[in-house]
Design a protein around this motif. Structure first.
Motif, PDB file in Angstrom:
ATOM      1  N   SER A   1      65.481 -41.530  21.059  1.00 35.91           N
ATOM      2  CA  SER A   1      66.522 -41.369  20.026  1.00 35.91           C
ATOM      3  C   SER A   1      66.104 -39.907  19.124  1.00 35.91           C
ATOM      4  CB  SER A   1      66.631 -42.282  19.138  1.00 35.91           C
ATOM      5  OG  SER A   1      65.327 -43.170  19.137  1.00 35.91           O
ATOM      6  N   ASN A   2      66.865 -39.316  18.445  1.00 30.00           N
ATOM      7  CA  ASN A   2      66.767 -37.985  17.893  1.00 30.00           C
ATOM      8  C   ASN A   2      65.813 -38.064  16.768  1.00 30.00           C
ATOM      9  OD1 ASN A   2      68.435 -39.232  15.897  1.00 30.00           O
ATOM     10  ND2 ASN A   2      70.211 -38.001  16.473  1.00 30.00           N
ATOM     11  N   ASP A   3      65.552 -39.134  16.229  1.00 32.24           N
ATOM     12  CA  ASP A   3      64.452 -39.221  14.977  1.00 32.24           C
ATOM     13  C   ASP A   3      63.151 -39.348  15.719  1.00 32.24           C
ATOM     14  OD1 ASP A   3      65.235 -41.652  16.108  1.00 32.24           O
ATOM     15  OD2 ASP A   3      64.640 -42.638  14.218  1.00 32.24           O
TER      16      ASP A   3
ATOM     17  N   ALA B   1      76.786 -28.251  23.123  1.00 29.40           N
ATOM     18  CA  ALA B   1      77.161 -29.350  23.902  1.00 29.40           C
ATOM     19  C   ALA B   1      75.917 -30.053  24.513  1.00 29.40           C
ATOM     20  CB  ALA B   1      78.102 -29.185  25.028  1.00 29.40           C
ATOM     21  N   LEU B   2      75.068 -30.399  23.699  1.00 33.69           N
ATOM     22  CA  LEU B   2      73.754 -31.073  23.929  1.00 33.69           C
ATOM     23  C   LEU B   2      73.367 -32.311  22.987  1.00 33.69           C
ATOM     24  CD1 LEU B   2      71.556 -29.919  25.676  1.00 33.69           C
ATOM     25  CD2 LEU B   2      70.689 -28.819  23.782  1.00 33.69           C
ATOM     26  N   LYS B   3      72.748 -33.220  23.560  1.00 31.94           N
ATOM     27  CA  LYS B   3      72.130 -34.346  22.873  1.00 31.94           C
ATOM     28  C   LYS B   3      70.781 -34.171  23.109  1.00 31.94           C
ATOM     29  CE  LYS B   3      73.581 -38.486  20.913  1.00 31.94           C
ATOM     30  NZ  LYS B   3      73.716 -37.936  19.657  1.00 31.94           N
ATOM     31  N   PRO B   4      69.685 -34.112  22.124  1.00 30.88           N
ATOM     32  CA  PRO B   4      70.004 -34.156  20.753  1.00 30.88           C
ATOM     33  C   PRO B   4      70.107 -32.719  20.430  1.00 30.88           C
ATOM     34  CG  PRO B   4      67.435 -34.537  21.096  1.00 30.88           C
ATOM     35  CD  PRO B   4      68.292 -34.555  22.553  1.00 30.88           C
ATOM     36  N   GLY B   5      70.519 -32.439  19.204  1.00 28.91           N
ATOM     37  CA  GLY B   5      70.781 -31.112  18.664  1.00 28.91           C
ATOM     38  C   GLY B   5      72.163 -30.701  18.715  1.00 28.91           C
ATOM     39  N   MET B   6      73.237 -31.626  18.717  1.00 30.36           N
ATOM     40  CA  MET B   6      74.646 -31.281  18.760  1.00 30.36           C
ATOM     41  C   MET B   6      74.877 -30.191  17.561  1.00 30.36           C
ATOM     42  SD  MET B   6      77.439 -32.492  17.100  1.00 30.36           S
ATOM     43  CE  MET B   6      77.000 -34.080  16.753  1.00 30.36           C
ATOM     44  N   PRO B   7      74.526 -30.943  16.253  1.00 26.69           N
ATOM     45  CA  PRO B   7      75.049 -30.179  15.215  1.00 26.69           C
ATOM     46  C   PRO B   7      74.383 -28.603  14.813  1.00 26.69           C
ATOM     47  CG  PRO B   7      73.709 -31.729  14.376  1.00 26.69           C
ATOM     48  CD  PRO B   7      73.493 -32.052  15.766  1.00 26.69           C
ATOM     49  N   THR B   8      73.737 -27.948  15.727  1.00 25.51           N
ATOM     50  CA  THR B   8      73.096 -26.495  15.594  1.00 25.51           C
ATOM     51  C   THR B   8      74.226 -25.523  15.237  1.00 25.51           C
ATOM     52  OG1 THR B   8      71.595 -27.507  17.115  1.00 25.51           O
ATOM     53  CG2 THR B   8      71.490 -24.904  16.510  1.00 25.51           C
TER      54      THR B   8
ATOM     55  N   LEU C   1      69.292 -26.014  12.193  1.00 30.59           N
ATOM     56  CA  LEU C   1      68.800 -26.935  13.065  1.00 30.59           C
ATOM     57  C   LEU C   1      69.079 -28.176  12.446  1.00 30.59           C
ATOM     58  CD1 LEU C   1      65.559 -25.593  14.549  1.00 30.59           C
ATOM     59  CD2 LEU C   1      67.914 -25.025  15.398  1.00 30.59           C
ATOM     60  N   SER C   2      69.215 -29.413  13.417  1.00 22.09           N
ATOM     61  CA  SER C   2      69.432 -30.870  12.651  1.00 22.09           C
ATOM     62  C   SER C   2      68.121 -31.172  11.982  1.00 22.09           C
ATOM     63  CB  SER C   2      69.644 -31.721  13.949  1.00 22.09           C
ATOM     64  OG  SER C   2      69.224 -33.090  13.561  1.00 22.09           O
ATOM     65  N   GLY C   3      68.254 -32.164  11.307  1.00 19.10           N
ATOM     66  CA  GLY C   3      67.326 -32.565  10.470  1.00 19.10           C
ATOM     67  C   GLY C   3      66.318 -33.644  11.154  1.00 19.10           C
TER      68      GLY C   3
ATOM     69  N   ALA D   1      63.226 -34.595  16.376  1.00 21.21           N
ATOM     70  CA  ALA D   1      63.050 -34.437  17.841  1.00 21.21           C
ATOM     71  C   ALA D   1      64.483 -33.553  18.274  1.00 21.21           C
ATOM     72  CB  ALA D   1      63.298 -35.862  18.621  1.00 21.21           C
ATOM     73  N   ALA D   2      65.497 -33.633  17.397  1.00 23.73           N
ATOM     74  CA  ALA D   2      66.661 -32.618  17.731  1.00 23.73           C
ATOM     75  C   ALA D   2      66.215 -31.398  17.218  1.00 23.73           C
ATOM     76  CB  ALA D   2      67.942 -33.324  16.871  1.00 23.73           C
ATOM     77  N   ALA D   3      65.556 -31.231  16.199  1.00 22.26           N
ATOM     78  CA  ALA D   3      65.090 -30.059  15.621  1.00 22.26           C
ATOM     79  C   ALA D   3      64.078 -29.209  16.570  1.00 22.26           C
ATOM     80  CB  ALA D   3      64.527 -30.055  14.372  1.00 22.26           C
TER      81      ALA D   3
HETATM   82  O1  MOO Z   1      72.850 -35.420  18.962  1.00 26.27           O
HETATM   83 MO1  MOO Z   1      72.065 -35.342  17.447  1.00 26.27          MO
HETATM   84  O2  MOO Z   1      72.670 -33.801  17.472  1.00 26.27           O
HETATM   85  O3  MOO Z   1      70.440 -34.645  17.427  1.00 26.27           O
HETATM   86  O4  MOO Z   1      71.271 -36.405  18.231  1.00 26.27           O
END
Ligand code: MOO
Ligand SMILES: Nc1nc2c(c(=O)[nH]1)N[C@H]1C(S)=C(S)[C@@H](COP(=O)(O)OP(=O)(O)OC[C@H]3O[C@@H](n4cnc5c(N)ncnc54)[C@H](O)[C@@H]3O)O[C@H]1N2
Length: 418
Positions: free
Chosen positions: A371-373, A280-287, A300-302, A305-307
């Motif tokens: 943003s997560n990228d 339950a976190l942004k970024p990185g949700m799909p870990t 980890l996410s691709g 920044a999320a990674a």
């Molecule tokens: O929430 Mo995604 O999980 O990195 O931006």
């Protein structure tokens, strides 16, 4: 498999299954910077090893100066000189003094050292014009470190002062844990190595270099680096190879819900158990985190920044635990926000920011786009502002709490340069 865990639950699950690796190495002291002690280090002797003088002066007997006064100076005969590195050959008998330099051993018979400036010197005598207190200006043996004392315990990371102290104890090699071996597998049909010519639709694999460098910063050893297409069999094969040589495996990309997101299937295919998916976190949700034969796989996410953020908050504590360190979770600080963040945070969010000290206040400045990228805002980031779920936009002057993930002294150096 659990779904949607909190960051703290995720950390607890990961840390709960890991023990420090037990492989040990003996290193020469100069090679040990940043490594983690695998045994307690005890002082083999007192430091200082003998009672010594903290200044240049004369070693005398306090008893001889009892009646000294400016109108009744006591005259003492200088019988020897002891520079640092030498030992006295004579004893301070009543009526005598020994000239002594900073760091030299206190001669027998003397119980006080008087500074050059506080006596009147003649050819081979001195005049003392005030009574001296027994014990003054003498550093007793063992004042810094006592023989047998544990000077550094198992799990301590070696820093410059500790290396200096061990050197002061005549210790020239130290037992440390071997480096934690990390595998980094980057998945994605779009990935090119920076050494390759760019092609339409492709991107350069930044995650590999980002995470490899971070592992090295932490004293871990990247031993397996692979870039694979979004194909279950290719990812599974790579995972298999990684699990054979590494203590901890990181994958990036293919963690979400698209048809190319094959990492979870590959994890299942190698017989690893997925412990949870989604934080339950942004970024990185799909870990996701999985386990096989006591080894942990972080999917980890691709998005770079999320990674990076999930690596710092989740994989770094795991790395630290494996490396034998005692303090593994990132410390937190609080401070005053100097720039606004306009978005609402329906979910808990980590914001890339930088700490700085100004006029005694802890100031926290967002380092750029969030943003997560976006990689650019990671460059100066040394803290992650922890924004609780349900927070409206953040205003200038608001107090915020943050995790420390980088080196705070970098910000101070920046300040000093300005
Ligand atoms: O929430 Mo995604 O999980 O990195 O931006
Ligand atoms: N329908 C949905 N789509 C997405 C969701 C969702 O919940 N439903 N979640 C979004 C979020 S949030 C994230 S984060 C990403 C996570 O995606 P993946 O972990 O599956 O990663 P990819 O799709 O493979 O890549 C995402 C992004 O990152 C770039 N990338 C990948 N690898 C690298 C690398 N090694 N170096 C640099 N950049 C890399 C990739 O090209 C993509 O642009 O999913 C959202 N989608």
């Amino acid at each position: 498999m659990r779904l949607n865990v909190s960051l703290e639950e995720a950390q607890e699950i990961v840390l709960g299954m890991l023990r420090p690796i037990e492989r040990e190495a003996i290193l020469h002291l100069p090679d040990s910077l940043g490594r983690v002690l695998s045994r307690d280090i005890k002082a083999p002797f007192n430091v200082p090893a003998f009672d010594k003088s903290p200044l240049d002066g004369y070693a005398v007997r306090a008893e001889d100066t009892k009646m000294a006064a400016s109108d009744n100076p006591v005259i003492l005969h200088v019988i020897e000189e002891v520079p640092a590195g030498s030992v006295p050959t004579k004893r301070v008998e009543p009526g005598s003094a020994i000239r002594i330099m900073t760091g030299a051993p206190i001669p027998e018979g003397a119980d006080v050292v008087v500074r050059f400036e506080d006596v009147e010197e003649a050819a081979d005598t001195i005049k003392v014009s005030q009574p001296l207190a027994s014990g003054a200006n003498i550093i007793p043996a063992g004042d810094d470190v006592a023989e047998g004392e544990v000077v550094a315990s198992t799990g301590t990371r070696l820093n410059a002062p500790l290396i200096g102290m061990l050197a002061s104890l005549g210790i020239s090699s130290v037992p440390v844990y071997q480096r934690v071996r990390v595998a980094i597998i980057n998945t994605g049909n779009e990935l090119l190595d920076p050494s390759e010519k760019w092609l339409p639709g492709k991107i350069y694999n930044s995650n590999r270099y980002l995470l490899e460098a971070r592992c090295k910063e932490l004293g871990a050893e990247p031993v397996y680096l692979d870039s694979v297409p979004d194909e279950e069999t290719a990812v599974a094969e790579s995972l298999q190879g990684a699990l054979e040589v590494a203590d901890l495996v990181i994958t990036t990309g293919g963690a979400s819900v698209g048809q190319y997101d094959v990492v979870k299937n590959a994890i299942n295919a190698v017989g690893a158990e997925i412990l949870f998916w989604k934080i339950a976190l942004k970024p990185g949700m799909p870990t996701a985190v999985a386990r096989k034969d006591g080894k942990v796989i972080f999917s980890l996410s691709g998005n770079p920044a999320a990674a990076m953020i999930t690596f710092d908050l989740l994989a770094v504590p795991a790395l630290k635990k494996l490396s034998g360190m005692k303090e593994v979770l990132p410390p937190t600080i609080t401070g005053i926000l100097v720039n606004a963040f306009q978005k609402r945070s329906p979910q808990r969010r980590m914001l890339r920011a930088k700490w700085k000290k100004q006029n005694g206040s802890d100031l926290i400045e967002l380092t750029g786009k969030q943003s997560n990228d976006v990689l650019k805002s990671l460059v100066e980031c040394n803290i992650l502002i922890d924004v609780p779920a349900g927070t409206p936009s953040l205003a200038v002057g608001q107090h915020v709490s943050a995790y420390v993930v980088g080196n705070l002294t970098d910000s101070l150096v920046g300040e000093l340069k300005c």
